[in-house]
Scaffold this active site. Structure first.
Site, PDB file in Angstrom:
ATOM      1  N   PHE A  12       0.820  -1.215   0.000  1.00  0.00           N
ATOM      2  CA  PHE A  12       0.000   0.000   0.000  1.00  0.00           C
ATOM      3  C   PHE A  12       0.867   1.284   0.000  1.00  0.00           C
ATOM      4  O   PHE A  12       0.855   2.055  -0.966  1.00  0.00           O
ATOM      5  CB  PHE A  12      -0.924  -0.075   1.224  1.00  0.00           C
ATOM      6  CG  PHE A  12      -1.593   1.211   1.608  1.00  0.00           C
ATOM      7  CD1 PHE A  12      -2.268   1.986   0.667  1.00  0.00           C
ATOM      8  CD2 PHE A  12      -1.553   1.651   2.933  1.00  0.00           C
ATOM      9  CE1 PHE A  12      -2.894   3.181   1.045  1.00  0.00           C
ATOM     10  CE2 PHE A  12      -2.180   2.828   3.308  1.00  0.00           C
ATOM     11  CZ  PHE A  12      -2.840   3.599   2.367  1.00  0.00           C
ATOM     12  N   THR A 101       9.917 -11.463   8.786  1.00  0.00           N
ATOM     13  CA  THR A 101      10.116 -10.317   7.894  1.00  0.00           C
ATOM     14  C   THR A 101      10.555  -9.059   8.651  1.00  0.00           C
ATOM     15  O   THR A 101      11.560  -8.436   8.301  1.00  0.00           O
ATOM     16  CB  THR A 101       8.819 -10.042   7.100  1.00  0.00           C
ATOM     17  OG1 THR A 101       8.556 -11.164   6.264  1.00  0.00           O
ATOM     18  CG2 THR A 101       8.946  -8.796   6.233  1.00  0.00           C
ATOM     19  N   TYR A 151       2.969  -7.342  16.241  1.00  0.00           N
ATOM     20  CA  TYR A 151       3.364  -6.468  15.121  1.00  0.00           C
ATOM     21  C   TYR A 151       4.244  -5.324  15.626  1.00  0.00           C
ATOM     22  O   TYR A 151       5.349  -5.097  15.120  1.00  0.00           O
ATOM     23  CB  TYR A 151       2.122  -5.903  14.419  1.00  0.00           C
ATOM     24  CG  TYR A 151       2.414  -4.710  13.524  1.00  0.00           C
ATOM     25  CD1 TYR A 151       3.187  -4.847  12.365  1.00  0.00           C
ATOM     26  CD2 TYR A 151       1.933  -3.436  13.845  1.00  0.00           C
ATOM     27  CE1 TYR A 151       3.463  -3.743  11.559  1.00  0.00           C
ATOM     28  CE2 TYR A 151       2.208  -2.337  13.039  1.00  0.00           C
ATOM     29  CZ  TYR A 151       2.976  -2.497  11.898  1.00  0.00           C
ATOM     30  OH  TYR A 151       3.257  -1.406  11.095  1.00  0.00           O
ATOM     31  N   LYS A 155       8.243  -4.580  14.804  1.00  0.00           N
ATOM     32  CA  LYS A 155       8.732  -3.339  14.175  1.00  0.00           C
ATOM     33  C   LYS A 155       9.762  -2.671  15.098  1.00  0.00           C
ATOM     34  O   LYS A 155      10.770  -2.127  14.627  1.00  0.00           O
ATOM     35  CB  LYS A 155       7.579  -2.374  13.896  1.00  0.00           C
ATOM     36  CG  LYS A 155       6.617  -2.815  12.811  1.00  0.00           C
ATOM     37  CD  LYS A 155       7.237  -2.955  11.439  1.00  0.00           C
ATOM     38  CE  LYS A 155       7.625  -1.614  10.818  1.00  0.00           C
ATOM     39  NZ  LYS A 155       8.107  -1.797   9.413  1.00  0.00           N
TER      40      LYS A 155
HETATM   41  P1  NAD Z   1       1.318  -3.691   3.173  1.00  0.00           P
HETATM   42  O1  NAD Z   1       0.975  -4.862   4.031  1.00  0.00           O
HETATM   43  O2  NAD Z   1       0.284  -3.095   2.300  1.00  0.00           O
HETATM   44  O3  NAD Z   1       2.538  -4.076   2.222  1.00  0.00           O
HETATM   45  C1  NAD Z   1       3.651  -4.803   2.647  1.00  0.00           C
HETATM   46  C2  NAD Z   1       4.446  -5.186   1.412  1.00  0.00           C
HETATM   47  O4  NAD Z   1       5.631  -5.877   1.840  1.00  0.00           O
HETATM   48  C3  NAD Z   1       3.694  -6.125   0.465  1.00  0.00           C
HETATM   49  O5  NAD Z   1       3.880  -5.703  -0.868  1.00  0.00           O
HETATM   50  C4  NAD Z   1       4.354  -7.481   0.701  1.00  0.00           C
HETATM   51  O6  NAD Z   1       4.311  -8.331  -0.423  1.00  0.00           O
HETATM   52  C5  NAD Z   1       5.770  -7.062   1.049  1.00  0.00           C
HETATM   53  N1  NAD Z   1       6.472  -8.060   1.875  1.00  0.00           N
HETATM   54  C6  NAD Z   1       6.008  -8.667   3.000  1.00  0.00           C
HETATM   55  N2  NAD Z   1       6.936  -9.542   3.473  1.00  0.00           N
HETATM   56  C7  NAD Z   1       8.002  -9.457   2.628  1.00  0.00           C
HETATM   57  C8  NAD Z   1       9.278 -10.088   2.601  1.00  0.00           C
HETATM   58  N3  NAD Z   1       9.633 -11.008   3.531  1.00  0.00           N
HETATM   59  N4  NAD Z   1      10.132  -9.744   1.618  1.00  0.00           N
HETATM   60  C9  NAD Z   1       9.783  -8.829   0.668  1.00  0.00           C
HETATM   61  N5  NAD Z   1       8.586  -8.221   0.627  1.00  0.00           N
HETATM   62  C10 NAD Z   1       7.716  -8.530   1.615  1.00  0.00           C
HETATM   63  O7  NAD Z   1       1.943  -2.636   4.170  1.00  0.00           O
HETATM   64  P2  NAD Z   1       1.805  -1.039   4.220  1.00  0.00           P
HETATM   65  O8  NAD Z   1       0.585  -0.713   4.958  1.00  0.00           O
HETATM   66  O9  NAD Z   1       2.068  -0.489   2.879  1.00  0.00           O
HETATM   67  O10 NAD Z   1       3.041  -0.710   5.171  1.00  0.00           O
HETATM   68  C11 NAD Z   1       4.332  -0.486   4.620  1.00  0.00           C
HETATM   69  C12 NAD Z   1       5.288  -0.152   5.742  1.00  0.00           C
HETATM   70  O11 NAD Z   1       4.806   0.977   6.466  1.00  0.00           O
HETATM   71  C13 NAD Z   1       5.439  -1.271   6.765  1.00  0.00           C
HETATM   72  O12 NAD Z   1       6.793  -1.334   7.150  1.00  0.00           O
HETATM   73  C14 NAD Z   1       4.564  -0.839   7.923  1.00  0.00           C
HETATM   74  O13 NAD Z   1       5.057  -1.351   9.143  1.00  0.00           O
HETATM   75  C15 NAD Z   1       4.713   0.666   7.838  1.00  0.00           C
HETATM   76  N6  NAD Z   1       3.586   1.466   8.352  1.00  0.00           N
HETATM   77  C16 NAD Z   1       2.301   1.206   7.933  1.00  0.00           C
HETATM   78  C17 NAD Z   1       1.267   2.012   8.403  1.00  0.00           C
HETATM   79  C18 NAD Z   1      -0.162   1.800   7.965  1.00  0.00           C
HETATM   80  O14 NAD Z   1      -1.066   2.466   8.508  1.00  0.00           O
HETATM   81  N7  NAD Z   1      -0.450   0.968   6.989  1.00  0.00           N
HETATM   82  C19 NAD Z   1       1.541   3.054   9.291  1.00  0.00           C
HETATM   83  C20 NAD Z   1       2.865   3.277   9.698  1.00  0.00           C
HETATM   84  C21 NAD Z   1       3.871   2.471   9.211  1.00  0.00           C
END
Ligand code: NAD
Ligand code: TYD
Length: 343
Positions: A12, A101, A151, A155
């Site tokens: 995302f 991961t 989770y 992180k």
């Molecule tokens: P998401 O779940 O939509 O996407 C995660 C992506 O990582 C996917 O494309 C998946 O295929 C890939 N992935 C997972 N495991 C993997 C691995 N072992 N090797 C390679 N690729 C792998 O996540 P998001 O919501 O886009 O979040 C992205 C980052 O932002 C994350 O690190 C998350 O902790 C952080 N984050 C998210 C939010 C939120 O509200 N969504 C807020 C703050 C921080």
């Protein structure tokens, strides 16, 4: 900075960052490295798939051999590590993939980046590392970590390893801690896209507990641009909060979604709470503002745009809400919804 490896770039927020960078910086090569788990989706990258400065490589961030090959083949000098398991409820049901991961994978990315001589490593992290924040308080970057879900703990573990590679090996690292993010292309398991797509289909919206938990909502384009700014201007070894600074109760967000879709409140079902549920997240982001960051989208404008996007892009989410998604839905919600019906 020339060849930027974006791990998790098919997810995302990662894909929003990639779409932004590919179009804004045609002189940089953007290489997406993604395992394509249930959350990874190449449809998110369709808008840039024909651009000459975009490449895709499939792989796991915990797989050293593939990372080494990709680093040398693309002469990678910069890493932005988005790759993660990202959903709290899944981390409660099955934490193994989170350790693999978010902890081990992050360590392997750092170790290979150090060995390969990467010039800049940005770790994408979350406000959840700070834990539950008392009303009236706002987390600042120096606060201690008190993660409560598997989770958040994974992180936090990844972040500590980033710190260690900076201090021990002098790796040029920056960390960003984003708040709850929403917008187009978000997998429909997180609150906003889940409730929007369920409400479109007149299905129940399972609100955990009393719905009075507070989250700090940030539009995905603001988040992506905050990460880009920290990448270019952040000081080595530092962390930067990226907050929406728009703190809302879950129940108010739910009402807003129903209102925008012209759906009845009777779709709301109060269900048994998430285990260990953090009541409130809230951050101060003066430090990033000091680098010139400014949020461009208000919650009101952005949530309306998001609801419209899901309404107009059923092709994107209907095919996701099948197979593995339905298995997860059953595990997470079947008993909760049944309990709500009996109450
Ligand atoms: P998401 O779940 O939509 O996407 C995660 C992506 O990582 C996917 O494309 C998946 O295929 C890939 N992935 C997972 N495991 C993997 C691995 N072992 N090797 C390679 N690729 C792998 O996540 P998001 O919501 O886009 O979040 C992205 C980052 O932002 C994350 O690190 C998350 O902790 C952080 N984050 C998210 C939010 C939120 O509200 N969504 C807020 C703050 C921080
Ligand atoms: P979520 O989008 O999972 O993000 P996070 O847990 O990382 O903050 O959830 C946002 C808030 O919405 C959180 O307080 C949990 C709540 N929530 C529900 O009440 N029902 C749901 O079905 C979901 C997915 C979340």
């Amino acid at each position: 900075m020339k060849n930027i490896l974006v791990t998790g770039g098919a997810g995302f927020i990662g894909s929003a960052f990639v779409r932004y960078m590919v179009e804004k910086y045609p002189d940089y090569n953007i290489i997406v490295y993604d395992k394509l788990t249930y959350a990874g989706n190449l449809d998110n990258l369709l808008p840039v798939s024909d651009e000459p400065n975009y490449r895709f490589e499939q792989g796991d961030i915990a797989d050293r051999e593939t990372i080494r090959r990709v680093f040398s083949q693309h002469d990678v000098d910069t890493v932005v590590n988005f790759a993660a398991e990202s959903h709290v409820d899944r981390s409660i049901l099955s934490p193994d993939a989170f350790i693999h991961t978010d902890v081990v994978g992050t360590y392997i990315m750092l170790d290979e980046s150090h060995k390969h001589g990467v010039e800049r490593f940005l770790q994408v992290s979350t406000d959840e590392v700070y834990g539950d924040i008392e009303p009236g308080e706002f987390s600042v970057e120096g606060d201690s970590f008190l993660p409560n879900s598997p989770y958040a703990a994974s992180k936090a573990g990844g972040e500590l390893m980033v710190r260690a590679y900076h201090v021990t090996h002098g790796l040029n690292t920056v960390i960003t801690r984003g708040s709850n993010t929403f917008g187009p292309y978000q997998y429909p398991e997180k609150l906003i896209p889940f409730f929007v797509t369920e409400a479109i289909d007149d299905r129940p919206l399972p609100v955990y507990g009393d719905g009075m938990q507070v989250r700090d909502w940030l539009y995905v384009d603001d988040h992506a641009q905050g990460i880009a700014l920290a990448l270019f201007k952040g000081e080595a070894g530092e962390a930067y909060n990226i907050a929406g600074e728009d703190n809302r109760f879950n129940i108010d967000v739910t009402h807003r979604i129903l209102n925008l879709l012209d759906k009845p409140k009777s779709l709301i079902k109060y269900v048994p709470d998430r285990e260990g549920h953090d009541r409130r997240y809230a951050m101060n982001c003066e430090k990033l503002r000091g680098l010139g960051w400014e949020r461009k989208f208000s919650f009101e404008t952005a949530v309306e745009a998001t609801v419209n996007w899901y309404r107009d892009n059923e092709w994107w989410w209907r095919k996701i809400k099948t197979g593995e998604y339905l298995d997860f839905y059953k595990k997470q919600y079947a008993a909760r919804l049944a309990a709500a019906d009996q109450a």
